[in-house]
Write a protein that holds these residues in place. Structure first.
Motif, PDB file in Angstrom:
ATOM      1  N   ARG A   2      62.332  18.097  49.015  1.00  7.44           N
ATOM      2  CA  ARG A   2      62.023  16.945  49.667  1.00  7.44           C
ATOM      3  C   ARG A   2      60.523  16.837  49.909  1.00  7.44           C
ATOM      4  O   ARG A   2      59.824  15.901  49.414  1.00  7.44           O
ATOM      5  CB  ARG A   2      62.727  16.825  51.087  1.00  7.44           C
ATOM      6  CG  ARG A   2      62.347  15.351  51.924  1.00  7.44           C
ATOM      7  CD  ARG A   2      63.010  15.307  53.102  1.00  7.44           C
ATOM      8  NE  ARG A   2      64.673  15.534  52.963  1.00  7.44           N
ATOM      9  CZ  ARG A   2      65.307  15.565  54.023  1.00  7.44           C
ATOM     10  NH1 ARG A   2      65.266  15.594  55.210  1.00  7.44           N
ATOM     11  NH2 ARG A   2      66.840  15.685  53.699  1.00  7.44           N
ATOM     12  N   ARG A   3      59.723  17.852  50.341  1.00  8.84           N
ATOM     13  CA  ARG A   3      58.220  17.849  50.219  1.00  8.84           C
ATOM     14  C   ARG A   3      57.653  17.793  48.865  1.00  8.84           C
ATOM     15  O   ARG A   3      56.537  17.027  48.644  1.00  8.84           O
ATOM     16  CB  ARG A   3      57.832  19.239  51.154  1.00  8.84           C
ATOM     17  CG  ARG A   3      56.302  19.179  51.113  1.00  8.84           C
ATOM     18  CD  ARG A   3      55.906  20.694  51.916  1.00  8.84           C
ATOM     19  NE  ARG A   3      54.481  20.388  51.945  1.00  8.84           N
ATOM     20  CZ  ARG A   3      54.036  19.899  53.216  1.00  8.84           C
ATOM     21  NH1 ARG A   3      54.587  19.398  54.330  1.00  8.84           N
ATOM     22  NH2 ARG A   3      52.495  19.838  53.363  1.00  8.84           N
ATOM     23  N   PHE A   4      58.391  18.324  47.895  1.00  9.18           N
ATOM     24  CA  PHE A   4      57.700  18.263  46.367  1.00  9.18           C
ATOM     25  C   PHE A   4      57.993  16.983  46.088  1.00  9.18           C
ATOM     26  O   PHE A   4      57.007  16.221  45.385  1.00  9.18           O
ATOM     27  CB  PHE A   4      58.475  19.081  45.637  1.00  9.18           C
ATOM     28  CG  PHE A   4      58.219  19.163  44.064  1.00  9.18           C
ATOM     29  CD1 PHE A   4      56.924  19.748  43.703  1.00  9.18           C
ATOM     30  CD2 PHE A   4      59.079  18.429  43.346  1.00  9.18           C
ATOM     31  CE1 PHE A   4      56.513  19.635  42.245  1.00  9.18           C
ATOM     32  CE2 PHE A   4      58.601  18.290  42.011  1.00  9.18           C
ATOM     33  CZ  PHE A   4      57.362  18.718  41.546  1.00  9.18           C
ATOM     34  N   LEU A   5      59.094  16.266  46.267  1.00  8.97           N
ATOM     35  CA  LEU A   5      59.197  14.885  45.722  1.00  8.97           C
ATOM     36  C   LEU A   5      58.222  14.038  46.481  1.00  8.97           C
ATOM     37  O   LEU A   5      57.758  13.034  45.962  1.00  8.97           O
ATOM     38  CB  LEU A   5      60.492  14.564  45.999  1.00  8.97           C
ATOM     39  CG  LEU A   5      61.827  15.335  45.208  1.00  8.97           C
ATOM     40  CD1 LEU A   5      63.269  14.781  45.590  1.00  8.97           C
ATOM     41  CD2 LEU A   5      61.619  14.888  43.956  1.00  8.97           C
ATOM     42  N   ARG A   6      58.014  14.150  47.871  1.00  8.20           N
ATOM     43  CA  ARG A   6      57.041  13.294  48.564  1.00  8.20           C
ATOM     44  C   ARG A   6      55.738  13.309  47.887  1.00  8.20           C
ATOM     45  O   ARG A   6      54.975  12.463  47.797  1.00  8.20           O
ATOM     46  CB  ARG A   6      57.093  13.605  49.986  1.00  8.20           C
ATOM     47  CG  ARG A   6      56.173  12.690  50.769  1.00  8.20           C
ATOM     48  CD  ARG A   6      55.726  13.291  52.069  1.00  8.20           C
ATOM     49  NE  ARG A   6      55.011  14.534  52.001  1.00  8.20           N
ATOM     50  CZ  ARG A   6      54.253  15.313  52.968  1.00  8.20           C
ATOM     51  NH1 ARG A   6      54.602  15.105  54.203  1.00  8.20           N
ATOM     52  NH2 ARG A   6      53.430  15.989  52.299  1.00  8.20           N
ATOM     53  N   ASP A   7      55.304  14.566  47.816  1.00 13.01           N
ATOM     54  CA  ASP A   7      53.905  15.059  47.324  1.00 13.01           C
ATOM     55  C   ASP A   7      53.548  14.509  45.864  1.00 13.01           C
ATOM     56  O   ASP A   7      52.658  14.488  45.661  1.00 13.01           O
ATOM     57  CB  ASP A   7      53.703  16.208  47.423  1.00 13.01           C
ATOM     58  CG  ASP A   7      53.523  16.885  49.008  1.00 13.01           C
ATOM     59  OD1 ASP A   7      53.403  16.095  49.871  1.00 13.01           O
ATOM     60  OD2 ASP A   7      53.446  18.130  49.218  1.00 13.01           O
ATOM     61  N   ASN A   8      54.867  14.460  45.173  1.00 13.73           N
ATOM     62  CA  ASN A   8      54.581  13.965  43.671  1.00 13.73           C
ATOM     63  C   ASN A   8      55.492  12.898  43.032  1.00 13.73           C
ATOM     64  O   ASN A   8      55.653  12.679  41.970  1.00 13.73           O
ATOM     65  CB  ASN A   8      54.819  15.288  42.900  1.00 13.73           C
ATOM     66  CG  ASN A   8      54.187  16.605  43.070  1.00 13.73           C
ATOM     67  OD1 ASN A   8      53.013  16.532  42.607  1.00 13.73           O
ATOM     68  ND2 ASN A   8      54.721  17.341  43.948  1.00 13.73           N
ATOM     69  N   GLY A   9      55.800  11.913  44.320  1.00 14.42           N
ATOM     70  CA  GLY A   9      56.544  10.673  44.067  1.00 14.42           C
ATOM     71  C   GLY A   9      55.902   9.843  43.010  1.00 14.42           C
ATOM     72  O   GLY A   9      56.696   9.219  42.223  1.00 14.42           O
ATOM     73  N   LEU A  10      54.771   9.636  42.985  1.00 14.28           N
ATOM     74  CA  LEU A  10      54.031   8.608  42.128  1.00 14.28           C
ATOM     75  C   LEU A  10      54.326   8.961  40.695  1.00 14.28           C
ATOM     76  O   LEU A  10      54.786   8.219  39.979  1.00 14.28           O
ATOM     77  CB  LEU A  10      52.671   8.426  42.663  1.00 14.28           C
ATOM     78  CG  LEU A  10      51.969   7.258  41.823  1.00 14.28           C
ATOM     79  CD1 LEU A  10      52.623   6.112  41.776  1.00 14.28           C
ATOM     80  CD2 LEU A  10      50.367   7.078  42.269  1.00 14.28           C
TER      81      LEU A  10
END
Length: 220
Positions: A2-10
């Motif tokens: 979840r943190r990875f997706l948040r930090d690299n969502g763009l």
């Protein structure tokens, strides 16, 4: 995760949109090419064969070429040109952190390792963004040229005409028409964004100045 997706969502979203669009281009281009072949009373080709055809390769890299040219030109031009009031311009009358000498940060443990290494490696790293973008533009330009040559020769064989080399294709107005029609739109779009960003705002976007910032404020 979840943190990875948040930090690299763009970047993830942009690359997913890219893949969806590329698949859409491939499928619709395949259908359009099949219709074109049918009109010439020629057999349609399969999707794998279409993906290696000049029709697809030329169209894909014709657009990539213009995008990488736009980004490379913008990165390089913003080094020494200014636009007062634009969010993405350096301040013309003040010191800018982008111009800081990297050697001053050599003692900073968080600095990238080329900064600590120094020398030629640091000089290359200092211009690595423009080097990468220019290299991608040159590669895309070459693939566009190769694809256009292949497409032209595929059509020439269908009409029993003489084929052309890549060098001969460089002298063809059609090839440069394909390039310039994309180049002009890319430079227009980035110029419009730059100027509109002086007077218009998008709250929450780092590409915009703060909503309450004056029109004359340059940079973030």
């Amino acid at each position: 995760m979840r943190r990875f997706l948040r930090d690299n969502g763009l970047s993830i979203t942009l690359f997913v949109l890219f893949l969806v669009s590329l698949v859409g281009q491939a499928l619709t281009g395949w259908r359009a090419n099949a219709e074109e072949l049918r009109m010439h009373e020629l057999p349609a080709i399969g999707l794998p064969e279409y993906l290696t055809s000049g029709h697809f390769i030329s169209a894909v890299f014709e657009n990539w070429e213009s995008e990488f040219l736009q980004m490379a030109a913008y990165v390089l031009l913003t080094i020494f040109l200014f636009q007062k009031g634009a969010a993405e311009s350096k301040k013309p009358d003040d010191d800018n952190p982008e111009d800081e000498t990297p050697e001053k940060r050599r003692s900073d443990p968080t600095a990238p390792w080329p900064v600590h290494r120094g020398g030629l490696l640091l000089k290359l790293y200092s211009h690595s963004l423009s080097i990468a973008l220019v290299a991608l533009f040159v590669l895309s330009f070459w693939l566009h040229l190769a694809g256009s040559t292949q497409r032209t020769n595929e059509e020439a064989l269908q009409h029993h005409q003489q084929i052309k080399s890549m060098v001969e294709m460089l002298a063809e107005p059609e090839f440069w028409y394909e390039s310039f029609q994309n180049w002009q739109s890319e430079f227009l779009s980035i110029g419009v964004l730059l100027v509109l960003g002086i007077y218009l705002r998008e709250r929450g976007s780092p590409e915009s100045k703060p909503v309450a910032a004056p029109h004359t404020a340059t940079g973030h």
